[in-house]
Design an enzyme around this catalytic site. Structure first.
Site, PDB file in Angstrom:
ATOM      1  CD  GLU A 146      -1.139   0.146   3.695  1.00  0.00           C
ATOM      2  OE1 GLU A 146      -2.264   0.635   3.522  1.00  0.00           O
ATOM      3  OE2 GLU A 146      -0.759  -0.305   4.770  1.00  0.00           O
ATOM      4  CD  GLU A 147       1.670   6.177  -3.049  1.00  0.00           C
ATOM      5  OE1 GLU A 147       1.388   5.470  -4.031  1.00  0.00           O
ATOM      6  OE2 GLU A 147       1.949   7.378  -3.123  1.00  0.00           O
ATOM      7  N   GLY A 148       0.792   5.213   1.527  1.00  0.00           N
ATOM      8  CA  GLY A 148       0.116   6.189   2.379  1.00  0.00           C
ATOM      9  C   GLY A 148       0.778   7.532   2.218  1.00  0.00           C
ATOM     10  CB  SER A 149       0.150  10.776   3.806  1.00  0.00           C
ATOM     11  OG  SER A 149       0.017  10.280   5.118  1.00  0.00           O
ATOM     12  CE1 TYR A 150       2.664   4.442   5.485  1.00  0.00           C
ATOM     13  CE2 TYR A 150       0.818   5.729   6.287  1.00  0.00           C
ATOM     14  CZ  TYR A 150       1.333   4.537   5.813  1.00  0.00           C
ATOM     15  OH  TYR A 150       0.519   3.464   5.647  1.00  0.00           O
TER      16      TYR A 150
ATOM     17  CG  ASP B  81      -2.906   8.312  12.851  1.00  0.00           C
ATOM     18  OD1 ASP B  81      -4.137   8.483  12.977  1.00  0.00           O
ATOM     19  OD2 ASP B  81      -2.357   8.170  11.749  1.00  0.00           O
TER      20      ASP B  81
END
Lengths: 448, 443
Positions: free
Chosen positions: A99-103, A217
């Site tokens: 996956e790809e996140g903002s981080y 978070d």
């Protein structure tokens, strides 16, 4: 040169004397101890009534002596960690993208040396030309290095690529995250399973708080789960260490749906209760498979919080009026039905369960239980008992490619300027529907 | 080879007679060693067929050799070419659209509950994760076991290993150890001065100095031949400040370092000297951007070299705690003692014995209190109070010697670098090495 700590002659003599005295004292103590032990031993035999003369007596002075010596020399020695240069990422073979996140980007990889399957997280280095290595990434690494716990994802090492901007975190690979898993399940978790999950989650949070780390978070998509019923908290991108007295911290933390009311009201000094609020939201989500409070923006989120947990008053939350955003609030007039409606919303929860959930979702942060208190809550002691992890169902791993599907859910906030809730925010209308319910026909059985 | 005898055996009358004699095929045979028989039997291969002339193949002709060579070269080219593939187990020929999902082994590729019963293979035995029942062991082993089971505390600071202390990257690159010490000492002082000018709290300055010190340690650590001490110092300060509650912009950090570089005898700077002109430390935009890139590059290098281990535990707060526990704050002398102890802690940051990366904070704090109490004349308990703070006598002695020797070390360093500047950049170090080489040749 002569060290200052070298003793003078008379001090030496005094020292020697002291030493001799001490040895004498120690000898007497040992003697006394062994005598006492012997007496106790005899007394015990007397109490037993049947003094077994054939039983061989133990040499009583021996264990006392060794105990004394063993206790004396123990000094606390910390296990020192070490440091060394990072290995190269070529030691890992990338299997597939997860996956790809903002981080950053996460992919599944295999370590070539050992064959272990791990998760490789490549940190995003956007906008780092002006300020260098992103501070969130550094905090995440610091927190993860410090937080070694069974239910916190293990940061094995950090590997780097050939370019200076390529930094990868090597972590345990777990098959599922709670959010994606719940979407695929036909029914929510069973009460016993929820208890096990909550205990694991809370023990990890308790550990974090004891290490002075705020996660900031917590949400279901940040809780990973393997096929052995174990969960691990991941994604420490928002985490940071706090202290006492509390430092000023940004209010732009925690994904909106899991954000505590004091953060929504703009508090700059907050502490562990914000994580407990998130746990409360996760608890509610585990019960229904639906995120508990899904606001579209800060204002709507706050109104949903008040709808569920009641309107804050000076009694229920002393001092809330002094929070930056609270001054502009227009709250509905006080009525009798302004308390929390958690029990009504979760009719199938036992009374212990709903008392726990209500306390976790207290508006006043001081009234929320700490993680340690929560673990001792009667909810976990009553039937049904927490299910053993070995009895957990096994779920098919998300496709062969291990790619996690994402449904639309908000991300953790970006660093920046916190939006202030505008002065004209009007909450006076949020209970109109409830008033209609209260006056309308029909009734509902409340199941405990 | 007698066929008749073999046939007789085949018919099989085999009796063992009295006296160790056997009858084989009606003949009496003795088990005893018989030399005549032994010599009579030949082990040589015997000719069974008349010799035949086998046909010989002709050696390959020139043309044939050429053909073979040609074929081999062709095959090699194909095999090394980009289109050559070898079929593995999981490969299928032909159109198979749905085989993408099957690359994953459903049996072993994902962990299951039962895998927890699988034998774990450790490369080396992992004693750290095991919970030992202490009662089952002799008391003299308890300390070791407790150490094994102890959790890495935030109060503990990462220490250099023995291998790391034996050598360093700079020494491997031919920088003499004494020069390395001088440069490190100067770099630490530079960091301290920069931290003061940046108005950073002392604990952050101390962290920056420890990180600066860590960078050079060990054969895999940074080498002074490739990284200037000044650059690494700036990167450490910037990195530590960024992680703290007092972040500093690259601009401030670079300004401070440019200012310090403009002072001829920084960082102590005699008050008699005229202050440097602002032009001498002004950073133009071009210089600033170039230096900023360098600063950020060095930050990344510092992080990589120590594996992102940025945790530093310091003895300052512990020192206050210990002093409170010893109840010395009753009168004015307690304050003096605390100040003196803190002064020792600060001095020790510059120690050539690398105290902050070889000793844990409790021991450093205890030693500082011990020495400070001696110096200020404050009476501490008669008992071995340092054991309460987890310090044994030997360690205490070593640390106190390290502290008392700092004055002489600093004076020596000061005398040594009166005429020239301590080389804190790569170029200056090159010059110094060259100078030493010339001096050696002159001798």
């Amino acid at each position: 040169m002569v060290g200052r700590w070298a003793d003078t002659e008379e001090e030496k003599a005094a020292d020697l004397h002291r030493k001799r005295e001490k040895e004498e004292k120690k000898r007497r103590k040992v003697e006394k101890q062994s005598r006492e032990q012997k007496e106790a031993y005899d007394a015990a035999e007397l109490v037993e009534g049947k003094s077994d003369s054939t039983r061989e007596k133990l040499p009583t002075d021996l264990p006392a002596l060794t105990l004394e010596e063993g206790r004396k020399t123990i000094l606390l020695r910390h296990v020192a960690s070490e440091w060394g240069p990072c290995r190269h990422v070529d030691n890992f073979e990338r299997l597939n993208h997860i996956e790809e996140g903002s981080y950053g980007w996460v992919s599944r990889a295999r370590e070539l040396g050992t064959g272990d399957v791990v998760a490789l997280k490549k940190l995003k280095m956007d906008g780092t030309e002006a300020s260098g290595f992103p501070v969130t990434g550094l905090r995440e690494i610091q927190c993860l290095m410090q937080a070694r716990h069974r239910h916190i994802v293990d940061l094995r090492e950090i590997v780097v690529g050939s370019r200076l901007t390529e930094v990868y975190l090597v972590m345990d690979f777990l098959e599922h995250d709670l959010k994606a898993l719940q979407e695929d399940m036909s029914e929510p978790f069973m009460p016993s399973e929820i208890k096990t999950l909550l205990i694991q989650l809370t023990s990890a949070v308790d550990f974090l708080h004891s290490q002075w780390i705020l996660h900031r978070d917590l949400k279901t998509s940040n809780i990973l789960m393997n096929n052995r019923g174990e969960i691990k908290i991941a994604d420490f991108g928002m985490a940071r260490q706090f202290g006492d007295p509390l430092p000023k911290m940004t209010q732009l933390v925690v994904t909106l749906w899991y954000r505590a009311p004091e953060l929504l009201l703009g508090a700059e000094r907050y502490s562990t209760p914000i994580d407990m609020w998130s746990i409360g939201c996760i608890f509610g989500e585990l019960l229904t498979r639906e995120p508990l409070l899904q606001g579209k923006n800060e204002v709507e989120q706050l109104s949903k919080v008040f709808e569920l947990c009641g309107i804050p008053t000076e009694d229920s939350w002393p001092g809330f009026k002094r929070l930056p955003n609270a001054r502009s609030l227009r709250l509905p007039p006080l009525r009798h039905n302004i308390g929390p409606v958690v029990r009504v919303r979760f009719p199938f929860l036992t009374s212990a369960g709903s008392s726990l959930l209500t306390s976790l979702l207290s508006l006043d942060p001081r009234k929320r239980p700490s993680a340690h208190e929560m673990l001792n809550h009667p909810y976990f002691a009553e039937d049904p008992k927490p299910k053993s992890t070995s009895m957990f169902p096994t779920f098919p791993s998300k496709a062969g490619q291990e790619k996690r599907r994402r449904v639309a859910s908000p991300n953790a906030p970006r660093r920046g300027v916190a939006p202030s809730i505008s002065a004209s925010t009007d909450f006076s209308g949020i209970f109109t529907s409830r008033d209609a319910e209260a006056t309308g026909p029909g009734f509902q059985l409340r199941m405990m | 080879m007698s066929r008749g005898r073999g046939g007789g055996r085949g018919r099989g009358s085999f009796r063992v007679g009295r006296g160790g004699k056997a009858m084989i095929g009606g003949q009496e045979v003795s088990w005893d060693y018989d030399e005549d028989v032994e010599n009579g039997i030949s082990a040589k291969p015997q000719e069974t067929f008349p010799p035949i002339d086998l046909p010989q193949t002709q050696p390959p002709t020139y043309n044939e050799k050429l053909q073979i060579e040609h074929y081999r070269a062709f095959r090699k080219r194909i095999h090394h070419g980009p289109l050559h593939t070898v079929l593995g187990d999981d490969m299928k020929i032909g159109k198979q659209q749905r085989s993408r999902g099957a690359k994953f082994d459903p049996f072993h590729g994902m962990s299951t509950y039962t895998q927890k019963y699988k034998r774990q293979s450790h490369k080396t035995a992992n004693f750290g994760t095991h919970k030992y029942p202490l009662q089952g062991f002799p008391p003299e082993l308890w300390e070791t076991l407790l150490n094994l089971m102890a959790h890495t505390s935030t109060l503990a600071t990462p220490l250099a290993s023995i291998a790391q202390l034996e050598s360093s990257g700079s020494q491997l690159d031919g920088v003499p150890a004494d020069l390395e010490n001088s440069i490190r000492y100067q770099g630490c002082r530079l960091t301290q001065a920069a931290g003061a000018l940046l108005r950073l709290p002392q604990d952050l300055v101390a962290q920056a100095i420890v990180i600066f010190t860590r960078f050079w340690i060990g054969p895999e650590g940074g080498s002074m031949k490739y990284y200037g001490a000044e650059d690494i110092s700036a990167a450490s300060v910037y990195l530590v400040a960024k992680l703290s509650a007092h972040p500093k912009s690259p601009r401030s950090v670079l300004n401070v370092y440019a200012y310090l570089a403009s002072r001829p005898d920084y960082p102590e700077g005699g008050d008699n000297d005229p202050p440097p002109t602002p032009e001498s430390y002004f950073l133009s935009d071009g210089t600033y951007y170039a230096r900023r890139n360098e600063l950020l590059k060095h930050e990344a290098i510092v992080l990589r070299t120590m594996g992102f281990q940025t945790h530093v535990a310091l003895p300052y707060t512990l020192c206050i705690n210990y002093l409170q526990a010893l109840e010395v704050f009753n009168d004015d002398r307690g304050k003096k003692l605390a100040k003196r102890a803190f002064a020792h802690l600060n001095t020790l940051l510059l120690s050539p014995q690398l105290i902050y990366v070889t000793h844990q904070p409790p021991q450093i704090a205890t030693a500082a209190i011990y020495l400070a109490a001696r110096e200020t004349g404050v009476k501490l308990p008669e008992e071995e109070w340092w054991e309460v703070f987890d310090t044994d006598r030997e360690e205490l002695g070593f640390l106190v010697v390290a502290m008392t020797s700092m004055g002489a070390f600093a004076a020596k360093e000061k005398n040594r670098w009166t005429e020239r500047k301590t080389p804190v950049s790569i170029n200056e170090l090159q010059g110094e090495l060259e100078r030493r080489r010339l001096l050696d040749e002159a001798d």
